[in-house]
Enzyme design. Structure first.
Site, PDB file in Angstrom:
ATOM      1  N   GLU A 124      -4.477   0.134  -1.438  1.00 28.43           N
ATOM      2  CA  GLU A 124      -3.049   0.384  -1.353  1.00 28.43           C
ATOM      3  C   GLU A 124      -2.389   0.431  -2.738  1.00 28.43           C
ATOM      4  O   GLU A 124      -1.608   1.490  -2.968  1.00 28.43           O
ATOM      5  CB  GLU A 124      -2.437  -0.523  -0.513  1.00 28.43           C
ATOM      6  CG  GLU A 124      -3.117  -0.438   1.032  1.00 28.43           C
ATOM      7  CD  GLU A 124      -2.714   0.810   1.556  1.00 28.43           C
ATOM      8  OE1 GLU A 124      -1.855   1.620   1.086  1.00 28.43           O
ATOM      9  OE2 GLU A 124      -3.212   1.072   2.739  1.00 28.43           O
ATOM     10  N   ASP A 172       5.974   5.009   4.625  1.00 31.71           N
ATOM     11  CA  ASP A 172       5.648   5.852   3.553  1.00 31.71           C
ATOM     12  C   ASP A 172       5.999   7.262   3.468  1.00 31.71           C
ATOM     13  O   ASP A 172       7.057   7.513   4.230  1.00 31.71           O
ATOM     14  CB  ASP A 172       4.036   5.789   2.928  1.00 31.71           C
ATOM     15  CG  ASP A 172       3.503   6.716   4.079  1.00 31.71           C
ATOM     16  OD1 ASP A 172       3.923   7.027   4.864  1.00 31.71           O
ATOM     17  OD2 ASP A 172       2.429   7.286   3.687  1.00 31.71           O
ATOM     18  N   TYR A 220       6.454  -1.151   1.527  1.00 30.21           N
ATOM     19  CA  TYR A 220       5.139  -0.324   2.108  1.00 30.21           C
ATOM     20  C   TYR A 220       3.901  -1.070   1.969  1.00 30.21           C
ATOM     21  O   TYR A 220       3.131  -1.314   3.144  1.00 30.21           O
ATOM     22  CB  TYR A 220       4.780   0.873   1.268  1.00 30.21           C
ATOM     23  CG  TYR A 220       3.702   1.643   1.797  1.00 30.21           C
ATOM     24  CD1 TYR A 220       3.440   2.275   3.003  1.00 30.21           C
ATOM     25  CD2 TYR A 220       2.375   1.423   0.742  1.00 30.21           C
ATOM     26  CE1 TYR A 220       2.075   2.644   3.306  1.00 30.21           C
ATOM     27  CE2 TYR A 220       1.236   1.889   1.171  1.00 30.21           C
ATOM     28  CZ  TYR A 220       1.176   2.467   2.489  1.00 30.21           C
ATOM     29  OH  TYR A 220      -0.207   2.987   2.918  1.00 30.21           O
TER      30      TYR A 220
END
Length: 288
Positions: free
Chosen positions: A35, A136, A118
């Site tokens: 991520e 997102d 996020y």
DNA sequence: TACGCGTGGGG
DNA sequence: TCCCCAAGCGT
């Protein structure tokens, strides 16, 4: 509002790309690293770097034990190298505050360096299976079109989180799948330019389609020009130092031929302020 | 809230 | 050729 989740989940089961972080048992650390890398860097560029990173540092404590310089070098050309520094700091925080285990709670995740709305929820949902809205650029675009009937989403807002939460299925598994499916749809079908509406599983529900695909404008923030920018100068400085040895390079020889000397100086100063480089004895080097 | 922050591929 | 775009974050 017609049911969005069921057709999206069904589509996702059949059409999801096989990506490393979707493999069973990939692990929370791998998810967290992926991520970080995926923050503004495309999937196809991330994959080889992710593999190399996790081979070198299989757990947060491994990265925490390394020098920040090693993280910045390993980051290579992924872009936005502050993320490498932040990921290293997060690893140290995970070691010191969470006994080396990636935390599960959104508040604990949000407290880590480099993790925002996020990434915190992406880890909680995709690594731990908990029920949270994941917002997102993809989910915002899909919802703006399918629910809002607009051609593009507006700038990010706090209410985006509540909007996504309102669409979430009740069950944890379904909720996680819905998050992933909405992101996937935005990534491969409901794209920013030239969306592939012919292969979209929710055209029958899509408010933008019902309205006849109107151009409702686009007030997203534009990215500043890169050519000639300070960012370009910073990138050049950092690339030079990544390719140099640990002792670094004398500052008067660093980017000596840069067309704008003041910009060169600004780049070096701001990189030092950010902790991405150290200035020692007239030399610049990656942070030890 | 709006800005600064890398890098490279595709239209 | 440019310009757009990419699973954002901290300030």
């Amino acid at each position: 509002m017609p049911e969005l989740a069921a057709p999206l989940i069904e589509w996702y089961r059949k059409n999801a790309r096989e990506l490393p972080w979707r493999a069973p048992g990939f692990g929370a650390w791998g998810t967290l690293v992926s991520e970080f890398m995926l923050q503004q860097t495309p999937v196809n560029r991330v994959i080889p770097h992710l593999d190399a990173w996790l081979t070198r540092w299989p757990a947060p404590t491994d990265l925490a034990a390394a020098a920040p310089a090693d993280a910045v070098r390993q980051w290579a050309n992924l872009g936005y190298p502050r993320r490498a520094l932040w990921l290293h700091r997060a690893a140290v925080e995970i070691r010191d505050r969470h006994a080396g285990v990636v935390p599960r709670g959104v508040d604990d995740l949000l407290a880590l360096t480099g993790i925002g709305d996020y990434t915190a929820r992406a880890v909680a949902v995709f690594a731990y299976g908990d029920r949270h809205p994941v917002v997102d650029t993809n989910t915002r675009r899909v919802i703006a079109r399918a629910v809002g009937g607009r051609s593009q989403p507006g700038p990010p807002t706090r209410s985006d989180l509540a909007d996504m939460a309102g669409l979430l299925p009740a069950g944890r598994e379904d909720a996680a799948m819905f998050n992933a499916a909405t992101m996937e749809l935005g990534a491969v079908v409901c794209t920013a330019r030239a969306p592939r509406c012919d292969s979209c599983p929710i055209t029958h529900i899509c408010a933008w389609r019902t309205a006849g695909y109107p151009d409702t404008g686009d007030d997203r923030r534009r990215q500043a020009r890169y050519e000639g920018s300070d960012r370009q100068a910073r990138g050049a400085v950092l690339k030079t130092l990544r390719d140099a040895d640990a002792a670094g390079i004398r500052t008067d020889e660093l980017l000596a031929d840069w067309s704008d000397p003041h910009q060169r100086d600004r780049a070096i100063t701001s990189l030092a302020d950010d902790g991405l480089i150290e200035l020692v004895n007239g030399s610049a080097r990656l942070p030890h």
